[in-house]
Design a protein around this motif. Sequence first.
Motif, mmCIF file in Angstrom:
data_model
loop_
_atom_site.group_PDB
_atom_site.id
_atom_site.type_symbol
_atom_site.label_atom_id
_atom_site.label_comp_id
_atom_site.label_asym_id
_atom_site.label_seq_id
_atom_site.Cartn_x
_atom_site.Cartn_y
_atom_site.Cartn_z
ATOM 1 N N PRO A 92 -13.751 -5.515 7.477
ATOM 2 C CA PRO A 92 -12.906 -5.378 6.309
ATOM 3 C C PRO A 92 -13.542 -6.015 5.086
ATOM 4 N N ALA A 93 -13.380 -5.363 3.950
ATOM 5 C CA ALA A 93 -13.897 -5.902 2.707
ATOM 6 C C ALA A 93 -13.134 -7.170 2.347
ATOM 7 N N SER A 94 -13.712 -7.919 1.393
ATOM 8 C CA SER A 94 -13.021 -9.133 0.972
ATOM 9 C C SER A 94 -11.707 -8.812 0.284
ATOM 10 N N ARG A 95 -11.601 -7.611 -0.280
ATOM 11 C CA ARG A 95 -10.344 -7.111 -0.839
ATOM 12 C C ARG A 95 -10.024 -5.804 -0.133
ATOM 13 N N LEU A 96 -8.798 -5.679 0.343
ATOM 14 C CA LEU A 96 -8.415 -4.514 1.133
ATOM 15 C C LEU A 96 -7.065 -3.999 0.646
ATOM 16 N N ILE A 97 -6.969 -2.684 0.460
ATOM 17 C CA ILE A 97 -5.710 -2.035 0.083
ATOM 18 C C ILE A 97 -5.327 -1.094 1.219
ATOM 19 N N VAL A 98 -4.170 -1.337 1.802
ATOM 20 C CA VAL A 98 -3.710 -0.553 2.956
ATOM 21 C C VAL A 98 -2.553 0.333 2.505
ATOM 22 N N LEU A 99 -2.698 1.644 2.724
ATOM 23 C CA LEU A 99 -1.679 2.630 2.365
ATOM 24 C C LEU A 99 -1.010 3.141 3.636
ATOM 25 N N ALA A 186 -4.871 0.853 -10.063
ATOM 26 C CA ALA A 186 -4.508 -0.350 -10.812
ATOM 27 C C ALA A 186 -4.978 -1.610 -10.096
ATOM 28 N N PHE A 187 -4.931 -1.617 -8.761
ATOM 29 C CA PHE A 187 -5.392 -2.777 -8.002
ATOM 30 C C PHE A 187 -6.910 -2.755 -7.808
ATOM 31 N N ALA A 188 -7.513 -1.570 -7.918
ATOM 32 C CA ALA A 188 -8.940 -1.441 -7.614
ATOM 33 C C ALA A 188 -9.827 -1.781 -8.801
ATOM 34 N N ARG A 189 -9.254 -1.932 -9.987
ATOM 35 C CA ARG A 189 -10.086 -2.247 -11.150
ATOM 36 C C ARG A 189 -10.747 -3.607 -10.954
ATOM 37 N N PRO A 197 -15.682 -3.653 -5.404
ATOM 38 C CA PRO A 197 -14.552 -2.722 -5.253
ATOM 39 C C PRO A 197 -13.866 -2.948 -3.918
ATOM 40 N N PRO A 198 -12.550 -2.830 -3.880
ATOM 41 C CA PRO A 198 -11.846 -3.068 -2.614
ATOM 42 C C PRO A 198 -12.009 -1.888 -1.662
ATOM 43 N N GLY A 199 -11.837 -2.168 -0.396
ATOM 44 C CA GLY A 199 -11.762 -1.096 0.579
ATOM 45 C C GLY A 199 -10.342 -0.540 0.625
ATOM 46 N N VAL A 200 -10.227 0.775 0.698
ATOM 47 C CA VAL A 200 -8.923 1.440 0.731
ATOM 48 C C VAL A 200 -8.793 2.142 2.079
ATOM 49 N N GLY A 213 -8.540 14.813 -6.831
ATOM 50 C CA GLY A 213 -9.769 14.738 -7.610
ATOM 51 C C GLY A 213 -9.676 13.968 -8.893
ATOM 52 N N SER A 214 -8.510 13.465 -9.260
ATOM 53 C CA SER A 214 -8.349 12.824 -10.559
ATOM 54 C C SER A 214 -8.277 11.308 -10.456
ATOM 55 N N VAL A 215 -8.836 10.727 -9.394
ATOM 56 C CA VAL A 215 -8.828 9.282 -9.240
ATOM 57 C C VAL A 215 -10.259 8.772 -9.280
ATOM 58 N N SER A 216 -10.389 7.523 -9.659
ATOM 59 C CA SER A 216 -11.717 6.930 -9.810
ATOM 60 C C SER A 216 -12.099 6.068 -8.618
ATOM 61 N N ILE A 217 -11.430 6.236 -7.496
ATOM 62 C CA ILE A 217 -11.757 5.464 -6.296
ATOM 63 C C ILE A 217 -13.055 6.006 -5.704
ATOM 64 N N GLU A 218 -13.950 5.096 -5.351
ATOM 65 C CA GLU A 218 -15.210 5.521 -4.762
ATOM 66 C C GLU A 218 -14.970 6.032 -3.342
ATOM 67 N N PRO A 219 -15.426 7.266 -3.055
ATOM 68 C CA PRO A 219 -15.204 7.799 -1.695
ATOM 69 C C PRO A 219 -15.804 6.926 -0.603
ATOM 70 N N GLU A 220 -16.892 6.180 -0.925
ATOM 71 C CA GLU A 220 -17.526 5.347 0.095
ATOM 72 C C GLU A 220 -16.623 4.204 0.548
ATOM 73 N N SER A 221 -15.728 3.760 -0.334
ATOM 74 C CA SER A 221 -14.844 2.653 0.018
ATOM 75 C C SER A 221 -13.503 3.122 0.558
ATOM 76 N N PHE A 222 -13.355 4.434 0.772
ATOM 77 C CA PHE A 222 -12.084 5.000 1.229
ATOM 78 C C PHE A 222 -12.190 5.375 2.698
ATOM 79 N N THR A 223 -11.209 4.955 3.487
ATOM 80 C CA THR A 223 -11.164 5.269 4.915
ATOM 81 C C THR A 223 -9.835 5.934 5.231
ATOM 82 N N PHE A 224 -9.901 7.063 5.909
ATOM 83 C CA PHE A 224 -8.705 7.809 6.299
ATOM 84 C C PHE A 224 -8.517 7.692 7.806
ATOM 85 N N VAL A 225 -7.401 7.122 8.214
ATOM 86 C CA VAL A 225 -7.059 6.989 9.632
ATOM 87 C C VAL A 225 -5.944 7.986 9.934
#
Length: 658
Positions: A92-99, A186-189, A197-200, A213-225
């Motif tokens: 896990p990254a030092s900052r993590l956002i869980v959806l 807003a949390f990822a800035r 950048p936080p892991g999502v 497609g209209s978000v600035s989240i880096e795909p590399e930091s995004f994980t889909f479970v």
Amino acid sequence: MPFGLTFLAPLTGLIAAAIAIPSLVALYFLKLRRRPVRVSSTLLWQSAIQDLQVNTPFRWLRASWQLLLQLLVLALLLLALARPAASIGDGPASRLIVLIDRSASMSGADAADGRTRLADAKRLAAELLRRATSRGSTVTLIAFATEPRTLIAESTDRALLLGALESIEPTDQPGDLAEALALVEAFARPSDEQAEPPGVVLFSDGQGSGTVGSVSIEPESFTFVRVGPDPDALRDNIGIVAFNARREYDDPATLRVFARVVNASDGEPREATFELLVDAETIERQRVEIPPGADATISLGIDQPGEGVVTLRRTGAADTLAADDEASIVIDPVAGRRILVVQPGAPTTAAEYALVDAIAALEPAELITLTQEEFAADATDPRLLAGLDLIVFDRVRPDVLPPIPTLSFGAGLPIPGLTVTPRETTEDDSNARIVVGFGLWDRTHPIMRYVTPTEVRLVDPLRLVAPGPTAEARGTILAQSSAGPLIMLVEGDRVRRVVVGFELGRSNWWRDLSFPVFIANILDTLAGVSGTGAQHRTDEPVTVRGLIPGATAQLNTPSGDVRDLLVDRDGMLPIGVLDQAGPYTLDLSPSGRAVAVNLLDDQESTLGTADSVAIAGQASASTSIGAAEPQELWRWLVLAAVVLSTVEWWLYARRMRV
């Protein structure tokens, strides 16, 4: 590749080790009491002496393979009690956002043991939170359906995070991943303290996610479970995805009920029985056969001149999703609703009469006509506005915005940013002064449905400008011509309003067949008249109008909860979004009202799953349930302990062989 190891129950392992290891070592210090036995050879004396030396108290232990193996076996069992879990790859990254997705499809109970998808998501997320907090990561927890909600913002408190995770309740709303990711931004800035950048991590079935497609989240930091079955797995669900009721035009006492039901399974046709209830009393039943992966239509006609709650319910065994097995609608009496028409003076022209006649033909309960002067004198009288469902302004701009839906012809409204002004044209500029046909209109919108104004002529259409993007109100263009917007829907003050940017008297629209259709759509959409019942989706705000200002009310939910509400000074009761489908009752003095809330969503009812989510044009493949959580190693440790115990027994048996 990085390797991470964490212990899910370290305290249990430490306590067991503090007891078991000293106990084992102490056994080798104890002197054993042996029974004298005659032996056939003196060759066994040397081994017996060595064994006695080992068991002599308070002497250093001699090297013993048996003791070493027993210590290894004990260590393996103690490690198993501490529940070690290994993760391969980046932790896990030092900052993590869980959806956490809590939309309607996540309530699908299609796990092998009957668990819902949301329960699986919470279980996997709990393991991730334990793993992240053990490494000191800061976690933000967000739950979402139609709208996202931040449960915990940037915390390292494991107990707090797990408690918030457990408190997530399912909803019957459709999911909107784009809205959730907008909040994540807003949390990822990056901040001055934390530029990484936080892991999502998204826990969802992927239903309806599509491409974001209209978000600035880096795909590399995004994980889909992904939770839920494989996308190709058969699904067991029959759901109501469309429901409405309308009175017959020739016989208003006859209520025609329409419904569309879908069979989510691609395997085989399904038969289902639906019963129609009025005020909880069964009136009719109908059996339909639904093709696999398709839908079927239900149409029933009943004699219902009065008001009531009409419900369509699927009978029989329960399927995967319960929220779409029932839909309700609140039917008004035949009389309809109360409409007010405000004109500059008494009607004198054919166009002015045509407007009043088009509304009267729909048989409202009461049609009131006032002049501009009469309305200005009584505009603040609550007795005039109480119970009104729609005000039609014909070339009249009110000084105060009424708190009920409005339709305006040839005039604006006192809404900041909304302007309705004459165009600057010359007498010779006939192209701008005369417009033939609307040109473009939104045929899918309920207000413009079945409206085909291709032969309409307009003279001197007005300049219609919508409120800006920063204004409180939001304007949507429903029809336009070469001269600009002609019809606009304005929303933003909990009330919908339609503005027509030309005068009826300076057009021939009132003669066209599309005009009464437009008026009927307006009454259906804004005031809910013409025999149409009132119903709400689980993602729509609910507002009850025409009540006594300052009165109190109690809202009874389908789950049995009670909410206390207060009617505002305009006679409106803003209830807000009701995210659970079902019949609600509103207790008012001296009587009550029913509120019908339905799911009615094709995508949620199909219960589909997806193997990837596209973020900014890049697909993020799902992580399987097994790979999503850290891999526990206790089973392998127990197996290794059994193997070493077998080796230790073999060595002991071989040593003791005579």
